[in-house]
Structure formats: structure tokens, C-alpha cells
Write an enzyme that holds these catalytic residues in place. Structure first.
Site, PDB file in Angstrom:
ATOM      1  N   GLN A 296       0.832  -1.198   0.000  1.00 52.44           N
ATOM      2  CA  GLN A 296       0.000   0.000   0.000  1.00 52.44           C
ATOM      3  C   GLN A 296       0.874   1.259   0.000  1.00 52.44           C
ATOM      4  O   GLN A 296       0.354   2.353  -0.103  1.00 52.44           O
ATOM      5  CB  GLN A 296      -0.885   0.017   1.251  1.00 52.44           C
ATOM      6  CG  GLN A 296      -1.942  -1.074   1.272  1.00 52.44           C
ATOM      7  CD  GLN A 296      -2.679  -1.141   2.590  1.00 52.44           C
ATOM      8  OE1 GLN A 296      -2.649  -2.158   3.262  1.00 52.44           O
ATOM      9  NE2 GLN A 296      -3.349  -0.056   2.989  1.00 52.44           N
TER      10      GLN A 296
ATOM     11  N   PHE B  82      -5.857  -4.221   3.283  1.00 49.73           N
ATOM     12  CA  PHE B  82      -6.619  -4.022   4.522  1.00 49.73           C
ATOM     13  C   PHE B  82      -5.791  -3.367   5.627  1.00 49.73           C
ATOM     14  O   PHE B  82      -6.077  -3.551   6.811  1.00 49.73           O
ATOM     15  CB  PHE B  82      -7.227  -5.339   5.007  1.00 49.73           C
ATOM     16  CG  PHE B  82      -8.078  -6.021   3.973  1.00 49.73           C
ATOM     17  CD1 PHE B  82      -9.246  -5.431   3.523  1.00 49.73           C
ATOM     18  CD2 PHE B  82      -7.688  -7.231   3.405  1.00 49.73           C
ATOM     19  CE1 PHE B  82     -10.029  -6.046   2.550  1.00 49.73           C
ATOM     20  CE2 PHE B  82      -8.462  -7.850   2.420  1.00 49.73           C
ATOM     21  CZ  PHE B  82      -9.635  -7.256   1.997  1.00 49.73           C
TER      22      PHE B  82
ATOM     23  N   GLU C  50       0.543  -1.671   4.666  1.00 55.67           N
ATOM     24  CA  GLU C  50       0.968  -0.268   4.771  1.00 55.67           C
ATOM     25  C   GLU C  50       2.431  -0.217   5.215  1.00 55.67           C
ATOM     26  O   GLU C  50       3.243   0.452   4.609  1.00 55.67           O
ATOM     27  CB  GLU C  50       0.070   0.497   5.744  1.00 55.67           C
ATOM     28  CG  GLU C  50       0.565   1.935   5.952  1.00 55.67           C
ATOM     29  CD  GLU C  50      -0.400   2.836   6.712  1.00 55.67           C
ATOM     30  OE1 GLU C  50      -1.587   2.501   6.852  1.00 55.67           O
ATOM     31  OE2 GLU C  50       0.052   3.901   7.180  1.00 55.67           O
TER      32      GLU C  50
ATOM     33  N   ARG D 230      -5.974   7.161  16.965  1.00 57.74           N
ATOM     34  CA  ARG D 230      -7.266   7.112  16.267  1.00 57.74           C
ATOM     35  C   ARG D 230      -8.328   6.452  17.149  1.00 57.74           C
ATOM     36  O   ARG D 230      -9.500   6.826  17.107  1.00 57.74           O
ATOM     37  CB  ARG D 230      -7.150   6.406  14.913  1.00 57.74           C
ATOM     38  CG  ARG D 230      -8.381   6.569  14.027  1.00 57.74           C
ATOM     39  CD  ARG D 230      -8.165   6.023  12.623  1.00 57.74           C
ATOM     40  NE  ARG D 230      -7.618   7.001  11.718  1.00 57.74           N
ATOM     41  CZ  ARG D 230      -8.339   7.863  10.988  1.00 57.74           C
ATOM     42  NH1 ARG D 230      -9.665   7.855  11.056  1.00 57.74           N
ATOM     43  NH2 ARG D 230      -7.758   8.722  10.184  1.00 57.74           N
TER      44      ARG D 230
ATOM     45  N   ARG E 131      -7.900  -1.947   8.623  1.00 56.29           N
ATOM     46  CA  ARG E 131      -9.158  -1.271   8.281  1.00 56.29           C
ATOM     47  C   ARG E 131      -9.848  -0.617   9.489  1.00 56.29           C
ATOM     48  O   ARG E 131     -10.425  -1.310  10.343  1.00 56.29           O
ATOM     49  CB  ARG E 131     -10.089  -2.278   7.612  1.00 56.29           C
ATOM     50  CG  ARG E 131     -11.129  -1.649   6.696  1.00 56.29           C
ATOM     51  CD  ARG E 131     -11.826  -2.708   5.892  1.00 56.29           C
ATOM     52  NE  ARG E 131     -12.650  -2.154   4.819  1.00 56.29           N
ATOM     53  CZ  ARG E 131     -13.223  -2.867   3.881  1.00 56.29           C
ATOM     54  NH1 ARG E 131     -13.089  -4.178   3.874  1.00 56.29           N
ATOM     55  NH2 ARG E 131     -13.940  -2.297   2.940  1.00 56.29           N
TER      56      ARG E 131
ATOM     57  N   PHE F 176      -8.103   1.317  11.607  1.00 53.80           N
ATOM     58  CA  PHE F 176      -6.877   1.885  12.182  1.00 53.80           C
ATOM     59  C   PHE F 176      -7.085   2.356  13.620  1.00 53.80           C
ATOM     60  O   PHE F 176      -6.787   3.488  13.967  1.00 53.80           O
ATOM     61  CB  PHE F 176      -6.445   3.053  11.276  1.00 53.80           C
ATOM     62  CG  PHE F 176      -4.986   3.403  11.334  1.00 53.80           C
ATOM     63  CD1 PHE F 176      -4.033   2.639  10.681  1.00 53.80           C
ATOM     64  CD2 PHE F 176      -4.555   4.539  12.015  1.00 53.80           C
ATOM     65  CE1 PHE F 176      -2.683   2.992  10.711  1.00 53.80           C
ATOM     66  CE2 PHE F 176      -3.206   4.898  12.046  1.00 53.80           C
ATOM     67  CZ  PHE F 176      -2.269   4.126  11.387  1.00 53.80           C
TER      68      PHE F 176
ATOM     69  N   THR G 221      -4.341  11.100  10.364  1.00 56.24           N
ATOM     70  CA  THR G 221      -4.147  11.975  11.523  1.00 56.24           C
ATOM     71  C   THR G 221      -2.787  12.674  11.446  1.00 56.24           C
ATOM     72  O   THR G 221      -2.645  13.794  11.923  1.00 56.24           O
ATOM     73  CB  THR G 221      -4.290  11.201  12.839  1.00 56.24           C
ATOM     74  OG1 THR G 221      -3.428  10.072  12.785  1.00 56.24           O
ATOM     75  CG2 THR G 221      -5.717  10.744  13.037  1.00 56.24           C
TER      76      THR G 221
ATOM     77  N   ALA H 275      -6.160   5.175   5.296  1.00 59.50           N
ATOM     78  CA  ALA H 275      -7.043   6.161   5.916  1.00 59.50           C
ATOM     79  C   ALA H 275      -8.248   6.463   5.011  1.00 59.50           C
ATOM     80  O   ALA H 275      -8.836   7.546   5.110  1.00 59.50           O
ATOM     81  CB  ALA H 275      -6.280   7.446   6.263  1.00 59.50           C
TER      82      ALA H 275
ATOM     83  N   GLU I 215     -12.978   2.322   4.892  1.00 57.91           N
ATOM     84  CA  GLU I 215     -12.939   1.747   6.238  1.00 57.91           C
ATOM     85  C   GLU I 215     -14.267   1.794   7.002  1.00 57.91           C
ATOM     86  O   GLU I 215     -14.596   0.839   7.717  1.00 57.91           O
ATOM     87  CB  GLU I 215     -11.865   2.458   7.078  1.00 57.91           C
ATOM     88  CG  GLU I 215     -10.459   2.223   6.582  1.00 57.91           C
ATOM     89  CD  GLU I 215      -9.472   3.188   7.228  1.00 57.91           C
ATOM     90  OE1 GLU I 215      -9.493   4.381   6.872  1.00 57.91           O
ATOM     91  OE2 GLU I 215      -8.707   2.753   8.096  1.00 57.91           O
TER      92      GLU I 215
HETATM   93  N1  MTE Z   1     -11.180  -3.189  -0.122  1.00 56.18           N
HETATM   94  C1  MTE Z   1     -10.593  -4.253  -0.695  1.00 56.18           C
HETATM   95  N2  MTE Z   1     -11.274  -4.948  -1.615  1.00 56.18           N
HETATM   96  N3  MTE Z   1      -9.334  -4.637  -0.355  1.00 56.18           N
HETATM   97  C2  MTE Z   1      -8.604  -3.958   0.606  1.00 56.18           C
HETATM   98  O1  MTE Z   1      -7.466  -4.317   0.899  1.00 56.18           O
HETATM   99  N4  MTE Z   1      -8.566  -2.078   2.211  1.00 56.18           N
HETATM  100  C3  MTE Z   1      -9.364  -1.173   3.042  1.00 56.18           C
HETATM  101  C4  MTE Z   1     -10.402  -0.450   2.180  1.00 56.18           C
HETATM  102  N5  MTE Z   1     -11.122  -1.382   1.357  1.00 56.18           N
HETATM  103  C5  MTE Z   1      -9.209  -2.825   1.229  1.00 56.18           C
HETATM  104  C6  MTE Z   1     -10.513  -2.464   0.813  1.00 56.18           C
HETATM  105  C7  MTE Z   1      -8.578  -0.172   3.749  1.00 56.18           C
HETATM  106  S1  MTE Z   1      -7.838  -0.607   5.188  1.00 56.18           S
HETATM  107  C8  MTE Z   1      -8.467   1.111   3.304  1.00 56.18           C
HETATM  108  S2  MTE Z   1      -7.636   2.280   4.196  1.00 56.18           S
HETATM  109  C9  MTE Z   1      -9.047   1.543   2.026  1.00 56.18           C
HETATM  110  O2  MTE Z   1      -9.711   0.479   1.352  1.00 56.18           O
HETATM  111  C10 MTE Z   1      -7.928   2.087   1.151  1.00 56.18           C
HETATM  112  O3  MTE Z   1      -8.355   2.454  -0.098  1.00 56.18           O
HETATM  113  P1  MTE Z   1      -9.078   3.844  -0.434  1.00 56.18           P
HETATM  114  O4  MTE Z   1      -8.418   4.900   0.391  1.00 56.18           O
HETATM  115  O5  MTE Z   1      -8.842   4.013  -1.882  1.00 56.18           O
HETATM  116  O6  MTE Z   1     -10.511   3.646  -0.073  1.00 56.18           O
HETATM  117  N1  HPA Z   2      -4.833   5.974   8.957  1.00 57.27           N
HETATM  118  C1  HPA Z   2      -4.280   4.976   8.261  1.00 57.27           C
HETATM  119  N2  HPA Z   2      -2.998   4.835   8.081  1.00 57.27           N
HETATM  120  C2  HPA Z   2      -2.196   5.741   8.637  1.00 57.27           C
HETATM  121  C3  HPA Z   2      -2.694   6.810   9.374  1.00 57.27           C
HETATM  122  C4  HPA Z   2      -4.092   6.935   9.549  1.00 57.27           C
HETATM  123  O1  HPA Z   2      -4.609   7.859  10.203  1.00 57.27           O
HETATM  124  N3  HPA Z   2      -1.648   7.534   9.799  1.00 57.27           N
HETATM  125  C5  HPA Z   2      -0.549   6.908   9.336  1.00 57.27           C
HETATM  126  N4  HPA Z   2      -0.870   5.838   8.629  1.00 57.27           N
HETATM  127 MO1  MOS Z   3      -6.325   1.249   5.925  1.00 56.67          MO
HETATM  128  S1  MOS Z   3      -6.073   0.442   7.796  1.00 56.67           S
HETATM  129  O1  MOS Z   3      -5.991   2.854   6.531  1.00 56.67           O
HETATM  130  O2  MOS Z   3      -4.863   0.732   5.213  1.00 56.67           O
END
Ligand code: MTE
Ligand code: HPA
Ligand code: MOS
Length: 747
Positions: free
Chosen positions: A196, A227, A231, A309, A341, A343, A444, A513, A696
Site C-alpha cells: 500500500q 486491509f 501499509e 485514532r 481497516r 486503524f 491523523t 485512511a 474503512e
Molecule cells: N477493499 C478491498 N477490496 N481490499 C482492501 O485491501 N482495504 C481497506 C479499504 N477497502 C481494502 C478495501 C482499507 S484498510 C483502506 S484504508 C481503504 O480500502 C484504502 O483504499 P481507499 O483509500 O482508496 O478507499
Molecule cells: N490511517 C491509516 N494509516 C495511517 C494513518 C491513519 O490515520 N496515519 C498513518 N498511517
Molecule cells: Mo487502511 S487500515 O488505513 O490501510
């Protein structure tokens, strides 16, 4: 284009098995495969490693240890505390000791099992309770308060204190962690990483090798799920592949076997929650004191912002007038826990919802009524609209959204029907709950809220886009493609996205995030908008009325710049990490879920009878993608709170290291009756097409299932039994809360 339910840009590749993931990429000649040898104790000093047997194994080319690392031995974010390979101190069972490189994946794994070590074992702290008692922290305790919680507590007509727990969670992305590195000329390296956070992988690899960032490029086309687990935790395999390539001059691929992935990589933090709450006759909270203690594992990793968070989400949708919070970041001899997801937000919501539920049961009230009386607002009268961290809640839609779901889910009538059902069934008990979600959108860490994109229009009118975000199945590439196509007035087919690559867009933030589209979608839009402006000006100056392709062709010949970069930084946000006061979030995303469950009180078996979700996505960019995120998030949250249970042996070895013992929801666990609706109003903030982040927040709809299970337990064994139900509410946990029916009857 915007707002249409287009399929995921890779949908046909996904379903036909032709979307390449890391391990599907064509292997270059001479590629070596890596596997880790893992530590046999949870805590100890590594006295010596015996590598001869592994080195002698057929096909093994090298066995590397920490001593082979030319630069910094670190695979973690920000703090130098996460060794790629142990050099001295073993901090958890399964930590990587050595890296075996062999000409086959199987050979590397088999040889890795032949590595032995001499270790001086130390006592290990494994649980939150152990670490809390020993005052063992990865980061110092944090305290946040507003008003005078103690006076409010002693003046309150009713007071309740208690403890509850919520478990951790394995990410269980279908594609395990993986990276492959190839040497490039003159001291360079290109790394394919399932991550990520390509930019962080770039810096980690550069520092590992003692190089500069411009020597390393990192690329990711897609992940088979992240998920949050990719990261920071993708760093170790990226560093291992890079080390192998640096050492041997050959391409090296490291992808983890599922069992190794589960033992070696961090998970969601489990939390111990202690509370003391004062309230009035109607269940309105007058004062509350919380101590949150989380299992961070052996190093800080992302535990600071995760626990912050959790603190920021202890209010959920409720106004907490007098509140005092202590947040303990416990250091344990377990794998370093990480982003997952939500966080930390989900754990914060779990804490306050547990308190609200306990208050309702104490007063004999419907928990929904206690939720409502504690909401932020109204906007007139005394201020009930500022959070405990000083941010104003400007678009408090939770009350209206919950009212609507209460009606559409038929909550009141079904509660009566459930009471009748429970009265006429001795062993089967039903329960229902309706829980809200309010979730802050933005990193954050304010500096993370920036993104870049690059839009190329070629002379034939076709468009190529790259941006800083990564695709993990969530539909980011689909949305960015829609945004750019819309901006240029084209069909999506004319717009193609290239893999995310640090050499095309630099200094990117993690895709996390939930802000991937907010940030990268906006950056891509700004780039496309500039190109469109130039084309429009050209057409006006030449008095042209042409279709896209012809106009672009003419503009090229007239030497007009047809490509552009875009940059976006989220406005309005600021916050002081020392006092935890400010406006950490650009806006809030809301939603609510009503779930009904049925429990067999003799066995603890249970299922969801029906679930209704009303979710706020602002103005949806793509309702098909958003629906997928809502359904998937809900089920993942339900798994976290019901079936997914992490177990360690007394020696600190993760026992649930495979799907045989670790149970994520299956398709059959999706309620047969699942009704998802959008609360479709414009985001009050200027996000891309007034959409809201959706990644999330839906995970927290799983809370409705957990509190419905509590409700069923209360019906069967009374309100005190419900208080005893902790998460995950496995059948065993349900039986324990119900009064240990089975064990008592057998003994
Ligand atoms: N959806 C799918 N299919 N696979 C994933 O790994 N990760 C989740 C969410 N939805 C995830 C998912 C998480 S933890 C986050 S932070 C967001 O997707 C990240 O993507 P976005 O910021 O583009 O929504
Ligand atoms: N959310 C998800 N990932 C992160 C954040 C947050 O607020 N800060 C640093 N990594
Ligand atoms: Mo999602 S836990 O912010 O990768």
C-alpha cells in the site's frame, strides 16, 4: 460517468484469472526465491546461528543474516526498531533470523527449516495484562480530557464501572506479502512490491543498502487485498528481496507462505477497555473515564497513530461532555501490531458502544434510545457539537440517518416480534441492535494528506494516467479513471491506468485512511483540468469546433503541452500531536446498521437473520464499487467481532496460523437478507464531486451484529450475562457469557 455503477476496471481480468499479482509476473532468468528461518522463542538473545545444513541443501545459493546488511537493518516505519533479520535480540516467536535464497520456492522453504540457533531465552510478556502490570510500553501513555470527569462521575445519579475486551484480527488478504527485486545498471534496483506504500518501500530499501532514494524504484499494479496489512508490513519482504538481489546480483522474489505470513506479520491490536461512567435516569452520559490498553507487540510500528485514532473515536456519534482518557500502548513479545481497516477507530467505537449498551441495560432501556439521547447536537442551545479533541461536528447527520434506518428496518416492530419469539422458544434466542458509525476522514498525521498524479494525452487522443495511490481491490483505479474521463469528456475506454511507480509519481503517501480517492482522485482531476483548459483555449483561439481526437492532433502540431501533473493537499486540517487538539479530519463519514441474530443457547451457534445498512458515501462516484466496500467491510467487521480469534501458546507461538484454526467469514456467513442503502447527500466539504471516502467506515457496521448477540444473551440469561460477553463472540464466548451451560451440565 460520475455516479454510474461501472464494473471494477479489472473485473474481467479478476474473474478470468488473468489479472497478474506479484507471483504471476513473468520470472526473469536466474530468479532466486527467498524464505525466512524463524525464531524458536518469544524473547531471548540470539547466541549463534547454524547455517551449514541450509547452505548444503540442493539448490541453495546463499543464506543471509543481519551481518550481510550493508546499511540500516530496519523494515519499519519512522522508528528504527523493526529489524529485517534479528542481529541480537529476539523479540517474538517467529521473528526472522535468516534469509535462505534458492533456485526454487520449495527448496528455499525446506532449507530454511534446517537453520538452527542457540538462544538464551528470557521471560516473555505476551498479553496486554502482562505488559500493563509490568508497565511495559512501546510509546509513553497518552492522556486526553475535557471538563471534570471526576466531579461529573461523583455527581451523577447513576454510576457503573467495568471492563471489556476486543480481540485482534489477522488481515487474511488472499495474496500474502511478496516482493521481487531486479538489479538495474550502475547501482540501481527496481522492486515489484505488493504494498500500500511504494514510497516507504523505496526509502526502506535505499536505507537498507545505504543508497539514495533515486537509486530505487518501487512498482505495484495491484494487491490481492491489503486491509492495512501492507501499509508498513510489506517492508520486510521488500527489504529481503532487495538484500538478496544486492548480495547475489540476481533477481530475487520473496513471497510468504500463508503460515509464515501469519506468524511473521502484524495484525489488528486487541484492546482491554476499562470504563467508569456516570449517567442520568434516561441514560444520558454525564461523565466517563476510559483506560484503553492495546497489545502493540514488540515495536511501535504504526501503534502511535493507531492508538491515537482509537482515542479520537471514543465518542463515536456521541457528545461526551466530561471525559478523561488514558491510552496505554503496551509492549509485548508478540508480532508488532499494525494498521487494519479502521486503524484503531473500530476499537474506539467498540469501547463507547459497550458503555452505551451497559448503561441501557443498567437502566432497563432500549439501547437505541440511549444512543439517541447521547448524540451530538442539536445545533441550537448549549454547545453539544464539539468533540473531546476540539473539532466541531459540522454535518451531524447521524440522528437523521439513524431515524431513517429505524423506520426502514422496522426496528420497533421487530423488537416486539423478537420478544415474542424469545418468550416462545426455550433454547433459541434472538437479539437485535442498531448502531451508528461516525468516522474521521484524513490521515491523523497531517503531512500525509497529499497526493500527486500524472496525466498524459497522446497525440492520437488516448489518455494514460498514473497517480500515487495503490489498488488493493477497493476500486481506486476505477474511480480515478472515471474522474479523468469525466474531466476530459471521454469514455472510460479512452483512459488507461499504469501501475503505481515511485519513478513516475514521487513522495506518495500510503494508500490508507480511506483517503485514496479523495487525494489521488483530486490530484488526477486537477491535472486533467489543466490539460482541458489548454485545449479549450487553443480551440477558442483558432476558432475550432472539432471532436476530441482531431482537436488533440491539431493541438499537438501547434506545440501545445498535452500532459500535466496534478498535486493536491487536503485543506483545513491541523492538529497538535502533543495536546491532541485541533481538526485532524477534513470531514466525517457516517452510517448505521441494524442487525438481527439468532443464537442456539445450547451450543452457542448463531447466524445473522437480517441486516440493514444505511451508509453515507456523500455523492457516490460509483455505486457498484461503494456497495462492494459496504458489504465487504460489514462482513469483515462481523468476522472480527464473532469468529476470528487469535490464540498464542503459553510459549508465545501463534497457534492460529492457518485457515484450519483461524476462521474468517465465508460467503455462507453473509446474511441471506442483507439490505444496503446509500444516504446520498453532498459532502459539505469540497471533495471530488462531493463524494465521501468509503473504504474503512463500513467495517464498523459489524458492531451491530456483536450488540445483537449481546441482546440475545441478555434475553436468555439477563443483563449481567450480556456484560460478560467479550469480542470475539465465538460460540465458546457466547456459552461462557450465557453461564457456561455446557460445561456445568457435563460436570
Ligand atoms: N477493499 C478491498 N477490496 N481490499 C482492501 O485491501 N482495504 C481497506 C479499504 N477497502 C481494502 C478495501 C482499507 S484498510 C483502506 S484504508 C481503504 O480500502 C484504502 O483504499 P481507499 O483509500 O482508496 O478507499
Ligand atoms: N490511517 C491509516 N494509516 C495511517 C494513518 C491513519 O490515520 N496515519 C498513518 N498511517
Ligand atoms: Mo487502511 S487500515 O488505513 O490501510
Amino acid at each position: 460517468m460520475i455516479g454510474t455503477p461501472l464494473p471494477h476496471e479489472s473485473a474481467s481480468l479478476h474473474v478470468s484469472g488473468s489479472a497478474p499479482y506479484l507471483d504471476d509476473l513473468p520470472e526473469l532468468k536466474g530468479t532466486l526465491h527467498g524464505a525466512f528461518a524463524l525464531a524458536p522463542v518469544a524473547h531471548g538473545r540470539l547466541k549463534s546461528l547454524h547455517l551449514d545444513a541450509a547452505r548444503a541443501y540442493p539448490g541453495v545459493v546463499a543464506v543471509l543474516t543481519a551481518a550481510d546488511i550493508p546499511g540500516r537493518n530496519n523494515a519499519g516505519p519512522s522508528v528504527v526498531d523493526d529489524p529485517v533479520l534479528v542481529s541480537d535480540l529476539i523479540s517474538f516467536h517467529g521473528q526472522a533470523l535468516a534469509l535462505v535464497l534458492a533456485d526454487t520456492f520449495d527448496g528455499a522453504r525446506r532449507a530454511a527449516r534446517l537453520v538452527t540457533s542457540e538462544v538464551e531465552a528470557f521471560p516473555a510478556l505476551l498479553t496486554v495484562d502482562d505488559a500493563k502490570a509490568a508497565e511495559s510500553w512501546v510509546l509513553p501513555p497518552v492522556e486526553v480530557s475535557r471538563g471534570d470527569a471526576d466531579s461529573a462521575l461523583s455527581a451523577a445519579p447513576h454510576r457503573l464501572s467495568g471492563t471489556t475486551r476486543v480481540g485482534g484480527q489477522e488481515h487474511f488478504y488472499l495474496e500474502t506479502q511478496g516482493a521481487s527485486a531486479v538489479p538495474r545498471e550502475g547501482g540501481g534496483m527496481h522492486v515489484h512490491s505488493s504494498t500500500q506504500h511504494p514510497t516507504e518501500m523505496q526509502h526502506l530499501v535505499a536505507q537498507l543498502l545505504g543508497w539514495e532514494a533515486h537509486q530505487v524504484s518501487v512498482e505495484c499494479r495491484r494487491m490481492g487485498g491489503g486491509f492495512g496489512g501492507k501499509e508498513s508490513q510489506s517492508g520486510q519482504v521488500a527489504c529481503a528481496a532487495a538484500l538478496g538481489t544486492w548480495k547475489t546480483g540476481r533477481p530475487v522474489k520473496v513471497r510468504l507462505d500463508r503460515d509464515d505470513d501469519m506468524a511473521l506479520t502484524g495484525k489488528r491490536h486487541d484492546f482491554l477497555v476499562e470504563y467508569d461512567v456516570g449517567f442520568d435516569d434516561d441514560g444520558k452520559i454525564l461523565g466517563v473515564r476510559f483506560t484503553l490498553a492495546s497489545r502493540c507487540g514488540f515495536s511501535p510500528d504504526l501503534s502511535g497513530p493507531v492508538n491515537d485514532r482509537a482515542v479520537f473515536h471514543l465518542d463515536n456519534a456521541y457528545f461526551l461532555d466530561a471525559v478523561a482518557i488514558r491510552s496505554l500502548r503496551c509492549r509485548t513479545n508478540t508480532v508488532s501490531n499494525t494498521a487494519f481497516r479502521g486503524f484503531g477507530g473500530p476499537q474506539g467505537l467498540f469501547a463507547i458502544e459497550s458503555v452505551v449498551d451497559a448503561v441501557a441495560r443498567n437502566r432497563g432501556l432500549d439501547p437505541l434510545d440511549v444512543r439517541k439521547i447521547n448524540f451530538y447536537g442539536p445545533s441550537e442551545g448549549p454547545d453539544r457539537n464539539t468533540t473531546h479533541y476540539g473539532m466541531r461536528v459540522e454535518d451531524n447527520i447521524a440522528p437523521a440517518l439513524v431515524d431513517q434506518l429505524e423506520t426502514t428496518s422496522d426496528y420497533r416492530r421487530r423488537r416486539q416480534a423478537i420478544a415474542a419469539f424469545n418468550a416462545s422458544h426455550r433454547f433459541l434466542k434472538r437479539g437485535i441492535a442498531l448502531t451508528p458509525v461516525k468516522f474521521g476522514i484524513s490521515f491523523t498525521a497531517t503531512f500525509y494528506n497529499q497526493a500527486g498524479a500524472l496525466v498524459h494525452v497522446y497525440a492520437d487522443g488516448s489518455v494514460l494516467v498514473t497517480h500515487g495511490g495503490t489498488e488493493m481491490g477497493q476500486g481506486l483505479y476505477t474511480k480515478v479513471r472515471q474522474i479523468v474521463a469525466h474531466e476530459l469528456g471521454l469514455d472510460c475506454e479512452r483512459v488507461r491506468l499504469l501501475p503505481t511507480d515511485t519513478s513516475r509519481v514521487p513522495n506518495t503517501s500510503a494508500t490508507a485512511a480511506s483517503s485514496g480517492t479523495d487525494l489521488n482522485g483530486m490530484a488526477a482531476r486537477l491535472a486533467a483540468r489543466d490539460i482541458k483548459k489548454r485545449l479549450d483555449a487553443f480551440a477558442a483561439s483558432e476558432n475550432l469546433d472539432l471532436g476530441w481526437d482531431e482537436l488533440v492532433g491539431r493541438a499537438y502540431k501547434a506545440r501545445i503541452k498535452l500532459w500535466e501533473s496534478g498535486f493536491y493537499a487536503t485543506p483545513k486540517i491541523h492538529y497538535d500531536p502533543k495536546t491532541m487538539q485541533g481538526r485532524p479530519f477534513f470531514y466525517f463519514a457516517y452510517g448505521a446498521c441494524c442487525a438481527e441474530v439468532e443464537v442456539d443457547t445450547l451450543t452457542g451457534e448463531n447466524h445473522i437473520v437480517r441486516a440493514d445498512i444505511l451508509h453515507d458515501v456523500g455523492r457516490s462516484l460509483n455505486p457498484a464499487i461503494d456497495r462492494g466496500q459496504i458489504e465487504g467491510g460489514f462482513l469483515q467487521g462481523t468476522g472480527w467481532l464473532t469468529t476470528e480469534e487469535l490464540w498464542w501458546t503459553p510459549e508465545g507461538r501463534l497457534w492460529t496460523h492457518a485457515p484450519s484454526t483461524y476462521k474468517i467469514p465465508a460467503a455462507s456467513d453473509c446474511p441471506a437478507d442483507l439490505r444496503v442503502d446509500f444516504w446520498e447527500t453532498d459532502n459539505i466539504e469540497e471533495t471530488v464531486h462531493r463524494s465521501k471516502a468509503v473504504g474503512e467506515p463500513p467495517l464498523m457496521h459489524g458492531l451491530a451484529v456483536f450488540f445483537a448477540l449481546k441482546d440475545a444473551v441478555a434475553s436468555a440469561s439477563g443483563p449481567d450475562a450480556a456484560l460478560n460477553l467479550v469480542a470475539p463472540a465465538t460460540p465458546e464466548a457466547l456459552l461462557r457469557a450465557l453461564g457456561g451451560l455446557v460445561q456445568e451440565q457435563r460436570s
